[in-house]
Design a protein around this motif. Structure first.
Motif, PDB file in Angstrom:
ATOM      1  N   PRO A  38       0.827  -1.206   0.000  1.00  0.00           N
ATOM      2  CA  PRO A  38       0.000   0.000   0.000  1.00  0.00           C
ATOM      3  C   PRO A  38       0.856   1.249   0.000  1.00  0.00           C
ATOM      4  O   PRO A  38       2.074   1.192   0.201  1.00  0.00           O
ATOM      5  N   ASN A  39       0.229   2.398  -0.204  1.00  0.00           N
ATOM      6  CA  ASN A  39       0.935   3.661  -0.004  1.00  0.00           C
ATOM      7  C   ASN A  39       1.458   3.705   1.424  1.00  0.00           C
ATOM      8  O   ASN A  39       0.775   3.313   2.355  1.00  0.00           O
ATOM      9  N   GLY A  40       2.672   4.231   1.571  1.00  0.00           N
ATOM     10  CA  GLY A  40       3.274   4.308   2.892  1.00  0.00           C
ATOM     11  C   GLY A  40       4.043   3.075   3.302  1.00  0.00           C
ATOM     12  O   GLY A  40       4.636   3.040   4.373  1.00  0.00           O
ATOM     13  N   ALA A  41       4.071   2.037   2.433  1.00  0.00           N
ATOM     14  CA  ALA A  41       4.740   0.792   2.807  1.00  0.00           C
ATOM     15  C   ALA A  41       6.254   0.884   2.704  1.00  0.00           C
ATOM     16  O   ALA A  41       6.965   0.111   3.334  1.00  0.00           O
ATOM     17  N   GLY A  42       6.769   1.826   1.889  1.00  0.00           N
ATOM     18  CA  GLY A  42       8.209   1.955   1.704  1.00  0.00           C
ATOM     19  C   GLY A  42       8.681   1.702   0.288  1.00  0.00           C
ATOM     20  O   GLY A  42       9.883   1.766   0.005  1.00  0.00           O
ATOM     21  N   ILE A 208       5.651  -5.815   0.645  1.00  0.00           N
ATOM     22  CA  ILE A 208       6.278  -4.946   1.638  1.00  0.00           C
ATOM     23  C   ILE A 208       5.194  -4.203   2.410  1.00  0.00           C
ATOM     24  O   ILE A 208       4.193  -3.765   1.836  1.00  0.00           O
ATOM     25  N   ASP A 209       5.387  -4.119   3.711  1.00  0.00           N
ATOM     26  CA  ASP A 209       4.421  -3.424   4.558  1.00  0.00           C
ATOM     27  C   ASP A 209       5.176  -2.840   5.744  1.00  0.00           C
ATOM     28  O   ASP A 209       6.009  -3.517   6.367  1.00  0.00           O
ATOM     29  N   HIS A 210       4.919  -1.557   6.032  1.00  0.00           N
ATOM     30  CA  HIS A 210       5.599  -0.868   7.126  1.00  0.00           C
ATOM     31  C   HIS A 210       7.112  -0.979   7.022  1.00  0.00           C
ATOM     32  O   HIS A 210       7.807  -1.165   8.016  1.00  0.00           O
ATOM     33  N   GLY A 211       7.628  -0.875   5.795  1.00  0.00           N
ATOM     34  CA  GLY A 211       9.064  -0.828   5.581  1.00  0.00           C
ATOM     35  C   GLY A 211       9.776  -2.159   5.610  1.00  0.00           C
ATOM     36  O   GLY A 211      11.005  -2.201   5.513  1.00  0.00           O
ATOM     37  N   GLU A 313      -4.798  -1.388  -1.101  1.00  0.00           N
ATOM     38  CA  GLU A 313      -4.831   0.049  -1.361  1.00  0.00           C
ATOM     39  C   GLU A 313      -5.349   0.795  -0.146  1.00  0.00           C
ATOM     40  O   GLU A 313      -6.454   0.560   0.319  1.00  0.00           O
ATOM     41  N   VAL A 314      -4.518   1.702   0.382  1.00  0.00           N
ATOM     42  CA  VAL A 314      -4.918   2.576   1.476  1.00  0.00           C
ATOM     43  C   VAL A 314      -4.552   3.989   1.095  1.00  0.00           C
ATOM     44  O   VAL A 314      -3.930   4.237   0.075  1.00  0.00           O
ATOM     45  N   VAL A 315      -4.908   4.950   1.926  1.00  0.00           N
ATOM     46  CA  VAL A 315      -4.707   6.342   1.541  1.00  0.00           C
ATOM     47  C   VAL A 315      -3.536   6.992   2.249  1.00  0.00           C
ATOM     48  O   VAL A 315      -3.200   8.133   1.987  1.00  0.00           O
ATOM     49  N   GLU A 316      -2.882   6.255   3.145  1.00  0.00           N
ATOM     50  CA  GLU A 316      -1.761   6.825   3.877  1.00  0.00           C
ATOM     51  C   GLU A 316      -0.612   7.123   2.931  1.00  0.00           C
ATOM     52  O   GLU A 316      -0.224   6.291   2.117  1.00  0.00           O
ATOM     53  N   ASP A 317      -0.041   8.312   3.004  1.00  0.00           N
ATOM     54  CA  ASP A 317       1.051   8.696   2.131  1.00  0.00           C
ATOM     55  C   ASP A 317       2.383   8.298   2.729  1.00  0.00           C
ATOM     56  O   ASP A 317       2.584   8.293   3.937  1.00  0.00           O
ATOM     57  N   GLU A 318       3.339   7.991   1.846  1.00  0.00           N
ATOM     58  CA  GLU A 318       4.689   7.685   2.280  1.00  0.00           C
ATOM     59  C   GLU A 318       5.425   8.964   2.591  1.00  0.00           C
ATOM     60  O   GLU A 318       5.204   9.987   1.935  1.00  0.00           O
TER      61      GLU A 318
END
Length: 326
Positions: A38-42, A208-211, A313-318
């Protein structure tokens, strides 16, 4: 020997956020690695590090046999990059955009003109070559951006969510271009939120999730982690749910699930289409009328949800990278 793209223990933090938390990657030459998350995953942070745009806090990265941290200029001569947004000059024509990029790569004026013409035809932009880019559709801009990344035919390409915002037709066209590149020997790291895109294009996938890389393998290998086939059926009358559940439990290989409001039942099975035919016969013999029945296989969406507990798919930005390699 490491692949055309290799990373070991990449770590990058932005304040309290770990954008990369020990990422390892290895992409063999001439293959596609899908970096899925997702967005923000890294994903974008990893691309920025591998393309010399961002210094990691620690870790190692090698692209096309060159150490990214020690020899960034040499790496840049061996790669192409297509980012999330088309990097074109709106007030230049498509032809002028490509010629400008070619000249920046120190091609002669004659060679720049020739190469621009070749790419415009290859990406189906010949008819719009002499129009200003601001008149282009979103799909045309993406194709022009990709053409610019290929001016010098780099052996390694990075594409960061290249089809985001495109309609299905333009997405399909871009997929075909990507497949042509890889067939010609290009190594590609592709980041995407589109599960179908990873399924279609990637030889191997890293989730990949949370880096952190939380799973890797081929599409089939990842799907196998979520279990095998399942039968899904919808009964016509809600009072038949109990009977249908009894029938399915007789054929199932695990615990089933009932959704009362949709009259839907699901059970894991092994046996394929032959088993499905047996289930239908038994339901008919028990007088259970069905509206729909099918044999389903896991999708990458199932994989992602099972691994992370949420959809792809989420809306959190990296976090936005502000540090650039000197």
């Amino acid at each position: 020997m490491p692949g055309a793209i290799y990373a070991e223990g990449l770590l990058k933090t932005f304040g309290d956020v770990k954008a990369l938390d020990g990422v390892d990657l290895d992409v063999p030459e001439g293959t596609v690695l899908g970096l899925l998350g997702p967005n923000g995953a890294g994903k974008t942070t990893a691309v920025r590090v591998l393309t010399t745009l961002l210094q990691p806090d620690s870790g190692k990265a090698v692209v096309a046999g060159v150490d990214v941290l020690k020899h960034p200029n040499e790496v840049r001569r061996s790669i192409g990059l297509s980012g999330q947004f088309a990097a074109v000059d709106e007030y230049l024509t498509g032809r002028e955009n490509l010629q400008m990029v070619a000249r920046l790569y120190q091609l002669s004026a004659k060679d720049a003109k020739r190469r621009a013409g070749e790419l415009l035809e290859r990406f189906h932009l010949g008819d719009a070559a002499d129009r200003m880019a601001k008149t282009y559709s979103g799909g045309m801009r993406r194709r022009l951006d990709l053409a610019a990344a290929l001016v010098v035919s780099p052996p390694v390409m990075f594409m960061d969510e290249p089809t985001t915002g495109l309609d299905p037709r333009n997405r399909q066209e871009l997929w075909e271009v990507i497949q042509e590149l890889v067939a010609g020997g290009t190594t590609l790291l592709l980041t995407t939120q589109y599960l179908e895109e990873a399924d279609r294009l990637a030889h191997d996938i890293c989730v990949i999730d949370h880096g952190r890389v939380i799973a890797r393998g081929t599409s089939d290998q990842l799907k196998a982690q979520t279990g095998g086939e399942r039968i899904e059926l919808v009964v016509h009358e809600r009072e038949h749910l109990a009977t249908a559940d009894e029938v399915l439990r007789g054929f199932g290989k695990g615990e089933g699930k009932i959704e009362q409001h949709t009259r839907k039942l699901t059970v894991p099975v092994a046996g394929g289409a032959k088993l499905l035919a047996e289930v239908i016969r038994e339901l008919d013999a028990r007088g259970v009328e069905i509206d729909d029945i099918g044999l389903r296989r896991p999708t990458l969406d199932d994989v992602f949800i099972s691994l992370t507990g949420h959809a792809a798919e989420v809306v959190e930005d990296e976090p936005v990278a502000k540090e650039v390699t000197k």
